[in-house]
Each structure stands twice: as C-alpha cells, then as structure tokens.
Design an enzyme around this catalytic site. Structure first.
Site, short mmCIF file in Angstrom:
data_model
loop_
_atom_site.label_atom_id
_atom_site.label_comp_id
_atom_site.label_asym_id
_atom_site.label_seq_id
_atom_site.Cartn_x
_atom_site.Cartn_y
_atom_site.Cartn_z
CG ASN A 92 8.71 67.64 156.22
OD1 ASN A 92 8.20 68.57 155.60
ND2 ASN A 92 8.97 67.71 157.52
CE LYS B 226 17.93 73.52 173.26
NZ LYS B 226 18.94 73.87 172.23
N GLY C 119 18.07 78.33 160.93
CA GLY C 119 16.96 78.11 160.01
C GLY C 119 16.30 76.75 160.09
CB THR D 126 13.40 83.70 176.88
OG1 THR D 126 14.76 83.45 176.52
CG2 THR D 126 12.48 82.87 176.00
#
Length: 617
Positions: free
Chosen positions: A320, A411, A451, A473
């Site tokens: 990367n 989160k 993305g 889910t």
C-alpha cells in the site's frame, strides 16, 4: 489537400452566391424586372458586383466561414454568417456613400437578408443533407431512445451533443422537468413531456431504453429521489456528474457515466477554508501513520496539494505504501516525500523516525478497524489501537510536534465491541496528553466512509459479482456514511482549527438503511433485488449495533465556524492513572485475552459486551 479543395469550392460558390444576391436585391427593389432599373443605376451594377465580391469574400474569411466544420454547424456558425453579412454590407454602404456611387441605399438592406439566407442556407443545408443520408433524421438506423431529466442548459447541450455524435446511435426523444412553465415546450426540438411523477409512465409509452439525469447542480437528495423513481422502470439509468466533478464545467456525452453509490449517498459539497488549511500545513513536515490505508492515503493526497515542507508516509504494509508513494510522485513531482515501513507498536523504531525527521504535524490514521476480526482477536486490537497510539503520542510529545490529529470512529461511543473500546481508550490518551503537553492533541470522530478497505460496499459488490446472495445482518440496521475525500477534507479543516484537547465530531448527514443500500447497489449493477440477486439476513454479529452514536451522553456538543464540524465537550482524563491501567493491560494480555477484554470495562466504563446497550435496542 482535401481541406484546400473544400475552401476553394466554398469560395467559388460564395462568389456566385454574392453575385446572385446582389442581382436579386435589384430585382426586388425594382418590382421584379431589370427593365425597371434606370440607366444611372444599371450602369454601376458590374462595378458594384466586383467591389461586393472582393469585400464579402474577405469578410467571410475574417469571420471563419471557410474554417468551420459545417457538418457540425450550430448557433456559433450561424452567428458568424450573420456577422459576416452585416459587416460586408455595411462596408458596401460606406463605399457607396464615400464614392457617391448612384445605388439605392435599400439595396444593401435587402442584400443583407439574402446573403444570410443563401450563404447560411447552403452551409446548413449540407449538414441537414448529410444527416438525412446517414439516417439520423429519418431514423433509418436503429437508435436507442433517450429520456433526459432536466430541461436546462445541461439538457440542451446534451441534445446537441447526441446529434453531433450519430455513431453513438442514441436519440433524445423526451425531456422531464419539474418546472410547470416548461411543460409542453420544446428544447432543441425535444418535447418536455412531464415531471418526475410521469417518468415511469412516459418511459413505458415511449419505449425508452436509457434515462440520463442531466442536472449537475442538483443536490444528492434530489439525485437519490430521481434514481429511486427511475429504478421502477426497465431502463438503464445514467448521470451527468455534478458541477464539482465537472472540472472544466463543460457538458459532453463523454462525461455521462453510470450512477454510482456515491451519487446516491453523497452530500452537498464541503465548504473549506483553504487559506486556514494551507497555513496549517504549508512548509511544515507532516507525518501520516497508516498512510497506505483508505483514510491515510487520501490524507497524503490532499496534504500534498498544500505544499508541505516534507511528507512522511508511515505504514506497516509495504504494498500500500509503495502504491501511494508512486501515485504522489507522479502527481506531485516537486513533493519532498519519505516513505517509511514501520510498526507503531515498536517504540524504539518510532523514536528513531521522529528523531530523524522531526515531524511538526502528525496525522494518526494507523489502526485495526474491522469489528468482527477484532472481536475474534481482541489482543491485536489492544496492541495496535491502544499501545500503538500511546507510542505515537509519546513520540510526538517528546520530539516537539506542534499538532497531533488522531482519526477516531463513532464506534468509540458507548462501545459494544473491542475495536470501539480500544478507539475510546485512544481518545482518552489524546485528551490526557493535551492537558500536559506543548503538542496540541486532538481527535476527529466520524462514521463509515464509502468504499474504504473492508467496508460494506466493496463486500456487497463482490457478492453481486458472484451472483449473490448479498448478506445484510439485520433489516433495520442503519449507518452513517460519507465519502473518503469529504471525510479527509473535514479532518484537515478540524486539524487547522484545533487548539488542543478537542474531539471533533463530523456531521454525518442522514443515516442510511443498509438494506436499502444493498437494494440500490443491486439495481446499479443492472439486476433486480430478490429476483436476480437475493438478499439474505444473517443476524447481528458479535459487538455490532443496530445504529451508531457520535456522542457520549456527558460530552455535549458545540458548533464551530464550519457547519459540518462540531466539538464534543472534553472529559477529564488523568494521564498517570491511564498509564497505570494500560500497563496492567499489557500484563494481562500476555496470559488471558478474555480477561483483557473484561479489564477494558474498567478503563472504559460504558463498554459493554451484552445486548443491553442503547445501540442494540
């Protein structure tokens, strides 16, 4: 040679037309008979023809009547014909006035109109004849029927563009526009036949093959609504990109593309203070940890555009980092770039990097972020997201970085998974350091980005390519989304505004149902949900919420000068206590991963692994 022959042919033809035009003007002026022309006027006609021929041919050359491609003639070419006729006849009128030549002044007014008719008519007649021969007007050839949504400038340009490119075999047959005043009118010969409420009916009646949304200025909400309507037809749906994506703001059929999910979930363009960001980054040494990842690589791209003194890409994954390095060197050849392969868990290696390069600004994007994987590997989440963040923060403090900006996540708020809990501890580290360090430590918290590596959209696309099923889910699960470039733009703006200790919260817009996202992706891929591609519900995964939150209850929120960025009220975190808790965590994870997970609840009291959290209700 072919071009010269065409110019010669047109010149000879124009000389004949000029003479005919002048003679016709005399006939009209004298009641249709040369016998009615008095001798003093008729004697001047031969000389007048010679002068008119010379002046008009020169004018026609000046106004580029011999260099235009008349098979594509349009308004521009027509205006040149009119201007050339007006200028040449004005010169003729001036010549007659100065030389006192006996000529009726009205001759040149009549000649002007005849010139426009015959000179322009021959040229436009060629274009019409050519299209008839090719079958474009008579529709001899089989063409795809196009419905254009948007009867504005973009729609008008596309109609012309389609006609200029018959090889595309596409014919605009109807326009849709919500403006009541445009209904029943025609735009470049194409009728405006209804509003968005008529799309499905008209598409069926006209046997439309393809619908093009041609409203570059429309907000994403409007595009989403139009696509939802169009998806009820059997037509292929395409779009003309937004004005922000049309870099040169020119409209052409080559720029029409398939609708993508970013068009449906995107938001209004972000308003940035580029001067503030430039002053923050320009001529400074900038380090980006996780610089090869989705967010990190985009940070590098945008930072490079603000002329840093040096940009350092730090990543543990060489492939990367290598790809981003090559891209930046190609697009920014003057950029002073350093690529470092290192692991943020290795304190000694980090200290060596900071000592050698002395970064003034640190963007900390390195993290483990995949919720299910981290649930299965909690110690790895702890090592990377907590111990690694502490290492980078300590180096920034020790070596005098001016500002430290950490990428956080929604989160981290009332976490129900180990990844979110570790990111909350990382936020606590940042806030604790800000109390005692000269370095300005801040965090930027946002939701999902479209993305990004491992996100739901690439997963859905792979499942669609494999023929399904697409797995969701829960039918009620929702998430916030923004594009990677938008998220990074706001990170840079927040970093420029930072004073130290803040947790910036980005406006994520309206939440999106993942089930609706799956259906739209299936439709965008040319399939029908639940017919061609099935959608299956698999149940919430361990640690997963039905919806994410962006704020803790006790944090509150403050607005900033950017309407997309807010500041959470800082919570007090004692660095000494936090260090002791992290040291205990280091001892625990050596022997027992589950015990480490339980100890995380001591550090983050609102972390729960049960189904009782607000996000799961």
């Amino acid at each position: 040679m072919k071009y010269k022959m065409r110019v010669l042919f047109l010149t000879v033809l124009d000389i004949a037309l000029i003479n005919i035009s002048l003679l016709m003007a005399y006939l009209l002026r004298f009641d249709g008979s040369f016998a009615n022309i008095t001798p003093n006027f008729s004697m001047e006609i031969p000389e007048l023809i010679l002068i008119a021929t010379a002046i008009k041919v020169v004018s026609f050359y000046f106004f580029k009547l011999y260099s235009s491609l008349w098979k594509y003639a349009g308004i521009y070419e027509l205006s040149n014909v009119v201007l050339a006729a007006l200028a040449s006849n004005t010169f003729m009128l001036g010549y007659v006035f100065l030389t006192r030549t006996p000529v009726p002044r009205s001759i040149f007014i009549i000649t002007f109109f005849i010139d426009c008719f015959v000179v322009g008519g021959i040229r436009f007649g060629y274009r019409i004849f050519r299209r008839m021969v090719r079958g474009d007007i008579l529709l001899i050839k089989s063409t795809r029927k196009i419905m254009l949504i948007g009867a504005g400038d973009a729609g008008a340009s596309l109609i012309n563009e389609y006609r200029l490119h018959p090889e595309l075999k596409c014919t605009p047959v109807v326009l849709i526009d919500d403006s009541v005043g445009k209904q029943g009118k025609k735009l470049n010969g194409v009728p405006v036949a209804g509003t968005r409420n008529d799309i499905v009916r008209i598409a069926g009646e006209k046997e439309i093959d393809e619908i093009v949304i041609a409203i570059p200025s429309a907000p994403a909400k409007t595009i989403n609504e139009l696509f939802t309507i169009c998806s009820n037809t059997k037509c292929k749906v395409k779009i003309l990109p937004s004005l922000s994506q049309l870099i040169d703001e020119t409209i052409s059929v080559q720029k029409i593309r398939d609708v993508n999910i970013e068009d449906l979930l995107g938001r209004d363009p972000v308003k940035l203070d580029n001067n503030e960001i430039g002053g923050f980054i320009s001529d400074r040494v900038v380090l980006v940890t996780g610089g090869g990842g989705s967010i990190g690589s985009e940070l590098c791209r945008q930072i490079a555009g603000f002329s840093p003194k040096q940009l350092i890409i730090l990543d543990n994954y060489e492939n990367n980092a290598y790809d981003v390095q090559n891209e930046l060197l190609t697009n920014f050849p003057d950029l002073k770039l350093v690529t470092v392969i290192a692991n943020i868990r290795e304190k000694a290696r980090l200290e060596n990097i900071f000592r050698n390069h002395r970064p003034q600004i640190v963007f900390h994007a390195a993290a483990h972020k995949h919720v299910p994987l981290m649930e299965a590997n909690p110690t790895e989440a702890i090592k990377n997201n907590i111990f690694g963040t502490l290492n980078v923060a300590e180096c920034a403090d020790k070596f005098g970085a001016k500002r430290f900006v950490m990428i956080s996540t929604d989160k981290a708020v009332n976490p129900t998974n180990i990844m979110g809990a570790t990111k909350r501890v990382a936020e606590m580290i940042i806030q604790a350091f800000s109390k005692q360090s000269k370095t300005e430590f801040v965090a930027v918290r946002f939701g999902n980005v479209l993305g990004s590596n491992g996100s739901v959209i690439p997963l859905f696309k792979r499942q669609i390519e494999q023929g399904g099923p697409v797995t969701v889910t829960d039918p009620e699960i929702i998430r916030y989304f923004m594009t990677i470039p938008e998220a990074v733009q706001l990170v840079l703006q927040a970093g420029a505004m930072a004073e130290g200790g803040e947790i910036f919260v980005l406006d994520m817009g309206e939440p999106v149902k993942i089930y609706d996202l799956a259906r739209n992706l299936i439709k965008l891929s040319g399939f029908e949900p639940d017919e061609d591609i099935k959608i299956e519900f698999t149940g919430l995964r361990p640690g997963e919420k039905l919806f994410e939150e962006l704020l803790l209850a006790e944090e509150g929120i403050q607005a900033t000068k950017n309407d997309k960025i807010f500041v959470a009220q800082p919570l007090h975190t004692d660095l000494a206590i936090l260090r002791r808790e992290i040291e205990c965590l280091k001892d625990i994870i050596i022997n027992n991963a589950e015990e480490a997970r339980e100890y995380m609840k001591v550090i983050v009291p609102n972390y729960t692994t049960s189904g009782s959290s607000a996000g799961n209700k």
